[in-house]
Write a protein that holds these residues in place. Structure first.
Motif, short mmCIF file in Angstrom:
data_model
loop_
_atom_site.label_atom_id
_atom_site.label_comp_id
_atom_site.label_asym_id
_atom_site.label_seq_id
_atom_site.Cartn_x
_atom_site.Cartn_y
_atom_site.Cartn_z
N VAL A 100 -5.11 -3.75 -2.12
CA VAL A 100 -5.81 -2.94 -2.42
C VAL A 100 -6.67 -2.78 -3.81
O VAL A 100 -6.09 -2.55 -4.97
CB VAL A 100 -5.26 -1.08 -2.17
CG1 VAL A 100 -6.09 -0.09 -2.99
CG2 VAL A 100 -3.75 -0.99 -1.61
N LYS A 147 -10.28 -0.23 5.12
CA LYS A 147 -9.81 -0.58 5.81
C LYS A 147 -10.11 -1.27 6.31
O LYS A 147 -10.44 -2.11 7.59
CB LYS A 147 -8.36 -0.07 6.70
CG LYS A 147 -7.60 -1.03 6.90
CD LYS A 147 -6.67 -0.46 8.44
CE LYS A 147 -6.02 -1.46 9.03
NZ LYS A 147 -5.82 -1.85 10.49
N ASP A 154 -10.89 3.29 -2.50
CA ASP A 154 -10.04 2.10 -1.93
C ASP A 154 -10.24 1.17 -0.96
O ASP A 154 -10.72 1.91 0.20
CB ASP A 154 -8.35 3.05 -1.57
CG ASP A 154 -7.96 3.83 -2.77
OD1 ASP A 154 -7.83 3.49 -4.15
OD2 ASP A 154 -6.38 4.28 -2.71
N ARG A 205 -8.48 -1.30 1.70
CA ARG A 205 -7.83 -2.64 1.34
C ARG A 205 -7.91 -3.08 2.89
O ARG A 205 -8.68 -3.19 2.91
CB ARG A 205 -6.84 -1.35 2.49
CG ARG A 205 -6.07 -0.28 1.84
CD ARG A 205 -6.71 1.27 2.00
NE ARG A 205 -5.87 1.67 3.97
CZ ARG A 205 -7.03 2.03 4.35
NH1 ARG A 205 -7.72 2.88 3.69
NH2 ARG A 205 -6.72 2.76 5.38
N TYR A 234 0.24 -1.11 0.22
CA TYR A 234 -0.21 -0.01 0.76
C TYR A 234 1.15 1.24 -0.13
O TYR A 234 0.19 2.36 -0.64
CB TYR A 234 -0.90 0.35 1.24
CG TYR A 234 -2.11 1.02 0.83
CD1 TYR A 234 -2.84 1.85 -0.17
CD2 TYR A 234 -2.10 2.19 2.14
CE1 TYR A 234 -3.99 2.42 0.48
CE2 TYR A 234 -2.50 2.41 2.41
CZ TYR A 234 -3.61 3.26 1.49
OH TYR A 234 -4.70 4.18 1.47
N TYR A 237 1.50 1.44 -3.46
CA TYR A 237 0.45 1.86 -4.10
C TYR A 237 0.36 3.62 -4.00
O TYR A 237 0.47 4.52 -4.89
CB TYR A 237 -0.65 1.20 -3.76
CG TYR A 237 -1.88 1.83 -3.71
CD1 TYR A 237 -2.50 0.65 -5.78
CD2 TYR A 237 -2.69 2.59 -3.43
CE1 TYR A 237 -3.51 1.53 -5.45
CE2 TYR A 237 -4.11 2.65 -3.63
CZ TYR A 237 -4.55 2.18 -4.74
OH TYR A 237 -5.68 2.89 -5.30
#
Length: 192
Positions: free
Chosen positions: A88, A108, A72, A74, A14, A17
């Motif tokens: 992700v 998340k 996004d 995750r 991440y 990313y």
């Protein structure tokens, strides 16, 4: 990050990313960058927009929230911290009922429901790679929407934490989402 720089390494996270600034959208699945398709078709966007509206209108002033891509999600593997997460994704639509999973960068952890609207460029990824990813990470409901066929396949986790055979709904039908207080999605308006 340039294409040649991406091929120099085999595994990304991440933090990597977040540093990519080439302006091209991508997802990260098990540490491997996967390019996103070009802008979706008008039909894709219309179907997605109607689904979003139905979820949003129902969930307004309720604890669950709905988000539309780009957003996004995750999905850290066991033992991975947020910044070292190797997955992700940006599903077309997600519903998240646990506010602890939401932050300014997205979600998340595992959303409660994920919807992908198929396009010719994404069909293989959505029907195979993402299906297995969402099952493995514990997404309790995964919907695959076929805008051309005017059908929705609903995969639900069973008691073994595996997706059972999908329920298939057509253009004139309704989908009752029991885990969201009996929300009913009207496919007649989605596919009109």
């Amino acid at each position: 990050m340039s294409k040649s720089a991406l091929t120099q390494r085999e595994h990304y996270n991440y933090t990597d990313y977040l540093s990519w600034v080439n302006g091209k959208r991508c997802e990260l699945i098990d540490g491997i960058p996967v390019d996103m398709a070009p802008a979706p078709s008008r039909m894709h966007q219309k179907v997605l927009g109607d689904l979003y509206n139905q979820f949003y209108n129902f969930l307004k002033n309720k604890p669950c929230e709905v988000y539309i891509a780009p957003f996004d999600v995750r999905l850290p593997n066991s033992g991975e911290q947020d910044e070292t997460s190797s997955t992700v994704v940006q599903p077309d639509l997600v519903v998240v009922c646990d506010p602890e999973k939401l932050d300014d960068r997205g979600c998340k952890g595992v959303p409660d429901l994920v919807i992908e609207v198929l396009s010719p460029e994404t069909a293989k990824k959505d029907l195979s790679i993402k299906l297995h990813l969402y099952e493995r990470t514990g997404v309790s409901q995964y919907w695959i929407v076929h805008p051309v066929d005017k059908t929705v396949m609903v995969f639900m986790l069973d008691e073994r934490n595996q997706y059972s055979k999908p329920s298939v709904f057509g253009a004139g039908e309704q989908i009752r989402v029991e885990q969201l207080n009996s929300l009913v999605i009207d496919l007649a308006t989605v596919f009109k």
